[in-house]
Design a protein around this motif. Structure first.
Motif, mmCIF file in Angstrom:
data_model
loop_
_atom_site.group_PDB
_atom_site.id
_atom_site.type_symbol
_atom_site.label_atom_id
_atom_site.label_comp_id
_atom_site.label_asym_id
_atom_site.label_seq_id
_atom_site.Cartn_x
_atom_site.Cartn_y
_atom_site.Cartn_z
ATOM 1 N N LEU A 118 -2.673 -20.911 19.251
ATOM 2 C CA LEU A 118 -3.080 -20.215 18.023
ATOM 3 C C LEU A 118 -2.513 -20.920 16.804
ATOM 4 N N TYR A 119 -1.222 -21.278 16.845
ATOM 5 C CA TYR A 119 -0.630 -21.939 15.687
ATOM 6 C C TYR A 119 -1.266 -23.314 15.449
ATOM 7 N N ILE A 120 -1.792 -23.925 16.490
ATOM 8 C CA ILE A 120 -2.561 -25.164 16.300
ATOM 9 C C ILE A 120 -3.787 -24.880 15.441
ATOM 10 N N ASP A 121 -4.491 -23.792 15.760
ATOM 11 C CA ASP A 121 -5.670 -23.422 14.968
ATOM 12 C C ASP A 121 -5.298 -23.056 13.541
ATOM 13 N N VAL A 122 -4.117 -22.444 13.358
ATOM 14 C CA VAL A 122 -3.657 -22.134 11.998
ATOM 15 C C VAL A 122 -3.491 -23.433 11.205
ATOM 16 N N ALA A 123 -2.824 -24.400 11.827
ATOM 17 C CA ALA A 123 -2.612 -25.685 11.145
ATOM 18 C C ALA A 123 -3.921 -26.439 10.945
#
Length: 327
Positions: A118-123
């Motif tokens: 998820l944090y990959i998608d945020v970045a």
């Protein structure tokens, strides 16, 4: 929990359902993964900042548990910019660990809750936020993210997995999201929620994970995917540093170290058994048993080690540096 009972608001700034906090109030024990600890006290509001990875399936389970216990819903608000963990994030988390094992590479030993993906998608600027649910393009964004991006990773990069059907993949997610939206305030951002509460009383910021596994202070790859340290708190609650001038930063320290997952653990007892101690392992077995050292999220036995004093000293120095900057 001791601090929460005297607070106006308890705010969680970072992390997701990978954190498990065991709360004991009277004869009742509750394990929260997302809900802040103020939920067990009447009159205390709770908030999830935009740095939190919101798993609505897990969150709804905790809201239901609260309702069964108290007969009402918790006072909970969520920053509309908080990103949502999708079912495909959890699948990507699992497939990444399996690929490492297949290649003979060391795994991270994540909780498989989809936090890292998820944090990959945020970045990558394509994550879906809880505030998106009220927008006209929500369905299109969800479809594009799962079918155009996640499917390509799942069936292409990781391979050996059929393409996902959108409906079957998201049915439970959508159902829980709708229920959460009915009982949770997602209209106000963290700045407004926290500053309003400060006018009426104290605010407790509930940390998750810790300095030794912080994304920027730990030892990659065996780190969490967010910044649980003081500077990360300000950013993840969207607060100006001036608000922290009179803040007290309270660190929780045990007389020994423990950890789940893989990777180096300085001073670890019997590393070859990976935390599966028996009575023959003496002190390690006793500490694990008395300290109830089993992951609240996964149930995995925690590995036990001597207290790492240098790491503790580094954490204290970071706290002091943060306070000096804020003053």
């Amino acid at each position: 929990d001791f601090l929460a009972q005297k607070a106006k608001l308890v705010a969680r700034p970072t992390g997701g359902a990978n954190a498990g906090h065991t709360l004991v109030v009277g004869d009742h024990q509750q394990v929260n993964h997302l809900m802040p600890c103020g939920s067990l006290h009447k009159g205390v509001s709770n908030h999830l900042g935009h740095g939190v990875a919101v798993d609505v399936v897990q969150l709804w389970a905790e809201i239901e548990s609260h309702h069964k216990l108290f007969g009402n819903y918790p006072k909970l608000s969520i920053d509309p910019r908080a990103p949502l963990v999708l079912p495909t994030h959890k699948l990507l988390d699992e497939m990444d660990e399996k690929m490492k094992m297949k290649k003979g590479e060391p795994i991270v030993g994540t909780t498989l809750r989809g936090i890292g993906p998820l944090y990959i998608d945020v970045a990558w600027r394509r994550a879906i936020t809880i505030g998106d649910f009220n927008k006209a393009n929500f369905d299109r964004k969800l479809k594009n993210l799962i079918l155009d991006h996640h499917n390509q990773l799942i069936a292409g990069y990781y391979g050996n997995h059929p393409y996902l059907d959108l409906g079957n993949t998201t049915d439970e997610f959508i159902a829980c999201l709708k229920k959460v939206m009915e009982v949770v305030d997602v209209e106000r951002g963290s700045y407004e929620v926290v500053t309003s509460a400060l006018k009426e009383g104290n605010v407790v910021v509930e940390g998750a994970q810790g300095y030794a596994i912080g994304l920027y202070t730990g030892n990659p790859p065996n780190v969490t995917s967010s910044d649980p340290n003081p500077a990360g708190i300000a950013q993840s609650l969207h607060l100006p540093l001036q608000l922290f001038r009179n803040a007290r930063i309270i660190g929780c320290v045990k007389a020994y170290s423990s950890a789940v997952g893989t990777g180096g653990l300085i001073g670890e007892f019997y590393p070859e058994v990976e935390g599966k101690y028996t009575k023959e392992h003496g002190l390690a077995f006793d500490l694990q048993a008395v300290g109830k050292e089993f992951g609240a999220t996964t149930g995995r036995p925690r590995r036990i080690a001597l207290m790492y004093l240098k790491g503790l000293a580094d954490a204290i120095k970071e706290r002091e540096r943060s306070l000096k900057r804020w003053q």
